[in-house]
Design an enzyme around this catalytic site. Structure first.
Site, PDB file in Angstrom:
ATOM      1  N   CYS A 157       0.797  -1.234   0.082  1.00  0.00           N
ATOM      2  CA  CYS A 157      -0.209  -0.013   0.080  1.00  0.00           C
ATOM      3  C   CYS A 157       0.901   1.137  -0.104  1.00  0.00           C
ATOM      4  CB  CYS A 157      -1.124  -0.073   1.210  1.00  0.00           C
ATOM      5  SG  CYS A 157      -2.264  -1.313   1.051  1.00  0.00           S
ATOM      6  N   PHE A 206     -10.768  -4.269   0.591  1.00  0.00           N
ATOM      7  CA  PHE A 206     -10.071  -3.884  -0.662  1.00  0.00           C
ATOM      8  C   PHE A 206     -10.689  -3.710  -1.888  1.00  0.00           C
ATOM      9  CE2 PHE A 206      -6.688  -5.564   2.430  1.00  0.00           C
ATOM     10  CZ  PHE A 206      -5.763  -4.349   2.042  1.00  0.00           C
ATOM     11  N   HIS A 297      -3.169   7.366   3.930  1.00  0.00           N
ATOM     12  CA  HIS A 297      -3.479   6.206   3.250  1.00  0.00           C
ATOM     13  C   HIS A 297      -4.803   5.611   4.015  1.00  0.00           C
ATOM     14  CE1 HIS A 297      -3.672   2.306   1.399  1.00  0.00           C
ATOM     15  NE2 HIS A 297      -3.602   1.771   2.641  1.00  0.00           N
ATOM     16  N   ASN A 330     -10.043   0.587   0.019  1.00  0.00           N
ATOM     17  CA  ASN A 330      -8.728   0.394  -0.042  1.00  0.00           C
ATOM     18  C   ASN A 330      -8.048  -0.013  -1.378  1.00  0.00           C
ATOM     19  OD1 ASN A 330      -5.900   0.051   0.233  1.00  0.00           O
ATOM     20  ND2 ASN A 330      -5.988  -0.802   2.448  1.00  0.00           N
TER      21      ASN A 330
END
Length: 401
Positions: A157, A206, A297, A330
């Site tokens: 990530c 995700f 993030h 994400n």
């Protein structure tokens, strides 16, 4: 030498997943234990996500296929294809995203001819193929075949930061360099049904997406820069090596995302920021909330909660990260660039605006960046990434097949 980000564009696949609908599908799988079913509901409901996007078109109730590979809407069963099958889909669908995002970033710099790109950096941790995405972009966009190509693979990530840092270094070494950076991730290829808490959390968080940027120190009077790239730093926390990891299994890539990760970030985020802020005395003495923008993030809601609490940031400073998480989930390496894009879309305030940014990944690795949103930059107009339909990337990818 000052290095600038001249454009920043995003793209997502056309298939949207609604979080509540995905939750109901995962919770209804016959192999789940009673505890597993409860974990699915808890993880999906607490993720602070409304919608996500996937390159797997059949992951919706409306899609019909004679031979489904991921999801059979007729039975409601999630299937379990091999890593080979998943990676073949990555090679096809990721190419479209890479090309679409790269083309958009180039289109946002109309004064820049494709032959002017000197370096190309691609990023992904969700699949492999060769000739890879760097090659596909060169062919599809008509870049100089001699362009210097680099691919950052399987970092996780935080990988957008090493890519931007490398781009900055290239430009500092060569004032005429123009670097195209493209991140594309198809995380949804690796979701599966399971009673394992890490796997369930990954399925709840995700998603797929891409982002691309043009980085250069060259001046283009017709197109003012968006961001000034000031400083980057990397820190490895003393603990957490086993708490966040990314492994290759027989049925896709396997995420290790321990529930202790937010606590590790809580304990070490202040120390991770110190090397970055030490570069600039104008921000070193400020309270963290005194730095106007924070591009964090959104690895998950609990991570954002811990960062906000530890750094005493305002709710407004967390809006870019929380809204990105809510609308897109994400998307691994591309996600923090979506957060930066959100900040660029906001109306300009008085003076140049500082941005502190960070992302987290396996190790536990903390990557940080300090940027300046430039006052002369025009307000970025949002090109809806979902509305593009990947038309350009689709056509280019098919021509390269």
């Amino acid at each position: 030498m000052t290095v600038y980000l001249r454009s920043l564009e995003t793209a997502v696949p056309p298939t949207m997943l609604v979080q509540t609908e995905a939750r109901d599908v995962f919770a209804a799988q016959p192999g789940l234990s009673r505890l597993g079913s409860r974990l699915v509901s808890t993880c999906f409901d607490s993720a602070a996500i409304d919608t996500r996007y996937t390159a797997v078109e059949e992951m919706t109730m409306d899609f019909r296929a004679d031979d489904p590979q991921f999801f059979d809407p007729a039975t409601g069963l999630l299937l379990n294809p091999s890593t080979k099958v998943r990676n073949e889909i990555f090679a096809r669908e990721a190419t479209k995203l890479f090309i679409d995002a790269a083309q958009a970033a180039m289109d946002a710099c109309p004064e820049l001819d494709p032959s002017g790109i000197t370096h190309l950096i691609t990023v992904s941790c969700t699949g492999f193929f060769n000739p890879g995405p760097d090659y596909k972009i060169v062919r599809a966009l008509g870049l100089d075949p001699a362009v210097q190509r680099y691919h950052l693979g399987f970092m996780g990530c935080y990988a957008a930061f090493p890519a931007l840092r490398a781009a900055k270094s290239f430009c500092e070494a060569d004032p005429e360099a123009v670097v195209l950076v493209v991140c594309a991730e198809l995380c949804s290829l690796h979701v599966r049904t399971s009673n394992d808490p890490d796997t369930i959390m990954g399925s709840a968080l995700f998603a797929d997406g891409a982002a691309a940027a043009v980085v250069t120190a060259r001046e283009f009077p017709e197109a003012p820069a968006l961001l000034q790239l000031d400083h980057f730093e990397t820190v490895l926390t003393p603990v957490g090596e086993e708490s966040m990891a990314w492994n290759i299994g027989d049925h896709g890539f396997e995420m290790v995302l321990g529930n202790y990760v937010p606590h590790i970030i809580d304990d070490h985020i202040v120390g991770a920021l110190q090397p970055l802020l030490a570069h600039d005395p104008t921000v070193l003495g400020l309270p963290y909330s005194g730095i106007r923008h924070w591009a964090i993030h959104p690895g998950g809601r609990s991570i954002l909660d811990k960062v906000q609490s530890r750094l005493e940031l305002t709710d407004q400073q967390l809006v870019p990260a929380r809204e990105t998480l809510r609308n897109y989930g994400n998307m691994s390496s591309a996600t923090v660039l979506f957060v930066l894009r959100y900040i660029l879309e906001q109306p300009p305030e008085d003076g140049d605006e500082r941005i502190c940014s960070m992302a987290f990944g396996p190790g536990l690795t903390v990557e940080t960046g300090l940027f300046t949103k430039l006052r002369q930059a025009p307000q970025v107009l949002l090109r809806s990434p979902a509305a593009s339909g990947l038309a350009q990337g689709q056509a280019a990818a098919e021509s390269l097949a």
